[in-house]
Design a protein around this motif. Sequence first.
Motif, mmCIF file in Angstrom:
data_model
loop_
_atom_site.group_PDB
_atom_site.id
_atom_site.type_symbol
_atom_site.label_atom_id
_atom_site.label_comp_id
_atom_site.label_asym_id
_atom_site.label_seq_id
_atom_site.Cartn_x
_atom_site.Cartn_y
_atom_site.Cartn_z
ATOM 1 N N THR A 126 -0.778 -2.322 -5.840
ATOM 2 C CA THR A 126 0.504 -2.225 -6.071
ATOM 3 C C THR A 126 1.351 -3.270 -6.062
ATOM 4 O O THR A 126 1.011 -4.410 -5.907
ATOM 5 C CB THR A 126 1.223 -1.184 -4.915
ATOM 6 O OG1 THR A 126 2.535 -0.854 -5.116
ATOM 7 C CG2 THR A 126 1.411 -2.062 -3.652
ATOM 8 N N TRP A 180 3.569 8.332 -2.042
ATOM 9 C CA TRP A 180 2.304 8.563 -2.165
ATOM 10 C C TRP A 180 1.601 8.542 -1.077
ATOM 11 O O TRP A 180 0.666 9.398 -0.713
ATOM 12 C CB TRP A 180 1.833 7.372 -3.103
ATOM 13 C CG TRP A 180 0.353 7.561 -3.451
ATOM 14 C CD1 TRP A 180 -0.414 8.266 -4.307
ATOM 15 C CD2 TRP A 180 -0.926 6.791 -2.489
ATOM 16 N NE1 TRP A 180 -1.889 8.052 -4.178
ATOM 17 C CE2 TRP A 180 -2.114 7.204 -3.300
ATOM 18 C CE3 TRP A 180 -0.795 5.769 -1.762
ATOM 19 C CZ2 TRP A 180 -3.167 6.650 -2.715
ATOM 20 C CZ3 TRP A 180 -2.242 5.190 -1.444
ATOM 21 C CH2 TRP A 180 -3.511 5.648 -1.727
ATOM 22 N N LYS A 181 1.810 7.648 -0.067
ATOM 23 C CA LYS A 181 1.226 7.562 1.255
ATOM 24 C C LYS A 181 1.424 8.732 2.024
ATOM 25 O O LYS A 181 0.589 9.343 2.653
ATOM 26 C CB LYS A 181 1.672 6.229 2.109
ATOM 27 C CG LYS A 181 0.996 6.016 3.556
ATOM 28 C CD LYS A 181 -0.248 5.538 3.424
ATOM 29 C CE LYS A 181 -0.727 4.863 4.524
ATOM 30 N NZ LYS A 181 -0.760 5.846 5.644
ATOM 31 N N LEU A 193 -4.571 1.592 -2.531
ATOM 32 C CA LEU A 193 -3.615 1.513 -3.988
ATOM 33 C C LEU A 193 -3.361 0.206 -4.235
ATOM 34 O O LEU A 193 -2.770 -0.364 -3.387
ATOM 35 C CB LEU A 193 -2.836 2.435 -3.686
ATOM 36 C CG LEU A 193 -1.544 2.404 -4.958
ATOM 37 C CD1 LEU A 193 -2.061 3.094 -6.299
ATOM 38 C CD2 LEU A 193 -0.394 3.065 -4.523
ATOM 39 N N ASP A 224 5.356 4.041 -3.428
ATOM 40 C CA ASP A 224 4.012 3.685 -2.459
ATOM 41 C C ASP A 224 4.353 4.523 -0.983
ATOM 42 O O ASP A 224 3.543 5.175 -0.592
ATOM 43 C CB ASP A 224 4.097 2.445 -1.724
ATOM 44 C CG ASP A 224 3.657 1.509 -3.117
ATOM 45 O OD1 ASP A 224 3.148 1.762 -4.158
ATOM 46 O OD2 ASP A 224 3.836 0.256 -2.795
ATOM 47 N N LEU A 281 -2.423 0.007 1.190
ATOM 48 C CA LEU A 281 -1.752 -0.525 0.003
ATOM 49 C C LEU A 281 -2.386 -1.977 -0.106
ATOM 50 O O LEU A 281 -2.695 -2.888 0.843
ATOM 51 C CB LEU A 281 -0.335 -0.503 0.170
ATOM 52 C CG LEU A 281 0.239 0.928 0.339
ATOM 53 C CD1 LEU A 281 1.501 0.639 0.663
ATOM 54 C CD2 LEU A 281 -0.040 1.725 -0.924
ATOM 55 N N THR A 320 -1.088 -5.469 -2.099
ATOM 56 C CA THR A 320 0.308 -5.762 -3.008
ATOM 57 C C THR A 320 0.102 -7.182 -3.807
ATOM 58 O O THR A 320 -0.557 -8.090 -3.116
ATOM 59 C CB THR A 320 1.352 -5.969 -2.138
ATOM 60 O OG1 THR A 320 1.668 -4.633 -1.260
ATOM 61 C CG2 THR A 320 2.437 -6.515 -2.937
ATOM 62 N N SER A 358 8.405 -0.098 -6.517
ATOM 63 C CA SER A 358 7.132 0.233 -6.391
ATOM 64 C C SER A 358 6.862 0.691 -4.690
ATOM 65 O O SER A 358 6.084 1.587 -4.265
ATOM 66 C CB SER A 358 6.174 -1.029 -6.438
ATOM 67 O OG SER A 358 6.093 -0.951 -7.993
ATOM 68 N N ARG A 359 7.839 0.046 -3.929
ATOM 69 C CA ARG A 359 7.800 0.440 -2.391
ATOM 70 C C ARG A 359 8.145 1.976 -2.204
ATOM 71 O O ARG A 359 7.502 2.687 -1.309
ATOM 72 C CB ARG A 359 8.469 -0.627 -1.561
ATOM 73 C CG ARG A 359 8.029 -2.022 -1.587
ATOM 74 C CD ARG A 359 8.945 -2.867 -0.583
ATOM 75 N NE ARG A 359 10.376 -2.957 -0.729
ATOM 76 C CZ ARG A 359 10.812 -3.887 -1.501
ATOM 77 N NH1 ARG A 359 9.935 -4.850 -2.048
ATOM 78 N NH2 ARG A 359 12.095 -4.071 -1.615
ATOM 79 N N THR A 416 -1.408 6.947 -12.682
ATOM 80 C CA THR A 416 -2.129 6.631 -11.463
ATOM 81 C C THR A 416 -3.577 6.480 -11.853
ATOM 82 O O THR A 416 -4.402 7.591 -12.421
ATOM 83 C CB THR A 416 -1.979 7.535 -10.128
ATOM 84 O OG1 THR A 416 -0.779 7.606 -9.902
ATOM 85 C CG2 THR A 416 -2.792 7.002 -9.267
#
Length: 608
Positions: free
Chosen positions: A449, A462-463, A447, A459, A475, A477, A455-456, A346
């Motif tokens: 992404t 992370w969120k 972020l 994400d 996010l 994208t 990735s979703r 990251t």
Amino acid sequence: MTGALLRALLGGALLSASLVASAAQPVAGTEPPRTLRYAFPKAETGFDPAQISDIYSRIVTAHIFETPLAYDHLARPYKLRPSTAREMPEISEDFRSFTFRLRPGIYFADDPAFKGQRRELVAQDYVYSIKRIYDPKLKSPAQSSLEDEGIIGLRELREAALKGGKPFDYDREVEGIRALDRYTLQVRLRESRPRHLITWAGRDLYGAVAREVVEAYGEQIMEHPVGTGPFMLKEWRRSSRMVLERNPGFRDEVYDAEPNADDAEGQALLARLRGRRLPMVDRVEVSVIEEAQPRWLAFLNEEQDLLERLPEEFAGQAIPGGKLAPNLRKRGVQQLSVLGSDITLTVFNMDDPLVGGYTPERVALRRAMVLGNDQQREIRLARRDQAIPAQAINTPGTSGFRAELRTESSEYSPARAKALLDLYGYVDRDGDGWRELPDGKPLLLMLNTQSDQQSRQLDELWKKNMDALGLRATLKTAQWPENLKAARAGNFMIWRVGSSAAGPDGQSALERAYGPSVGKGNLARIRLPAFDAIYERLKLMPDGPERQAGFDEANKLLVAYAPYRFGVHRIYTDLAFPWLVGYRRPPVWLDWWQYVDIDPALQAKSAQ
């Protein structure tokens, strides 16, 4: 993960016995082209070695271009051998002078740029190709890494172009890289570089290009790679499909290698394939399938011969408990699992006014985000236990990596994270549940992404981690190449990315934090004089305990300042149908297509 399993994965174990199945010998004119089919999970950017940095483009260029040296395909650990060179080079005792003698009779693939003439590879082609990386117009991502090697005169040549506003002078001779005659290349360095030879095995970035081709295609050179290697680009639909075919003018090369005596798999491959002419396949078709499910289904439907990197979300179906599922085993599928020489990161933009900087409160914010990230949950849920925590920036299989190391980077402590935020003034002043900056201004993390399924999932985790700390996050994208472009330009706040080793020296991983590499390998844009001093010192050291101590010191600084959150080292599981013969994942280099074969008899049997 047990220590025994980790050691097995580092050694490339868990390999199917069917890997070394018999390769049927082709009968001229009686069968269709032997075609290797597989998919990239991310899009490529182009095929000019001087202008690329992403691994997917570099996999392609590694099969088109060549350097004087190459890696032995079966040797573990790595071993260099001559490629376009006649023999290993002459090296001065102080590791500052290297003389390569090229093999006569090596030719570039036919191309209209050569106007109907066969074009022989000569020493001057390497001089020109290396100079291109220093041309300011190209903004080569490889320039900073090459500058670390200290080839005399190239820096001054670049600076002359930058200061004078004139075109880069390709015809000006420099002391550090010269063609002594048609086939003799001499390289001279400012300082001792004990590992300099590794550079000359990096065919993906440092392979020879012909000046006529570059000048003929100009701005379109990314679309027209022409090298001396085993394959030629025949078709390219950007971000969709690449087709390469055997280079008909490729010299007479045969399968040979030097695996360790105790390497049963390597010895079996050598016994089975030794003496076969390279490349063994006639054609390689690479699709770009970014979503995991279509890539998985394409393999199951036998539209692909190899599933390179089993998507982690399908690990439970394909390898429950780490073992190949019975339905796949019945079809003769091969399972090949190994701890990858890679790391997920990251990236925090150190130039960003919110998450960047070196003051205590900015460092505290980044470290809190690291401490508040549940790495084990990521491994368990998003990666299906197909990874191990990364403790430092060095990757498995390279110098500087220590499997026994433990750092704060893998620690999950929301309590410590919240305490850090409170201590440095990141508190909720208005009662809305979200922390503000120490000066009371809003705090919103962003972020960058991608839209693929994994990735979703990442994400979402992370969120949730940021929410739990009271840090508002959003996010942004975009396609992966767009995010890479934004990161290199510094137009981002936070981005998550994977990085794979392209050579056995761990110094390349440290370039991620080397000040002169800002905008190139240094995506975090960190400028830390103490780190740069260590980096410079490591370049001169021979491998050994003292150099390892330097790696440890550098990694302590990265953990302390947290320009990156070290994520995981992924366990790569490749799946292959039984007609793919000879596949063995390279640990730190990118070319392997020429070393595999497609058995048409087994392929036809499956189709019945």
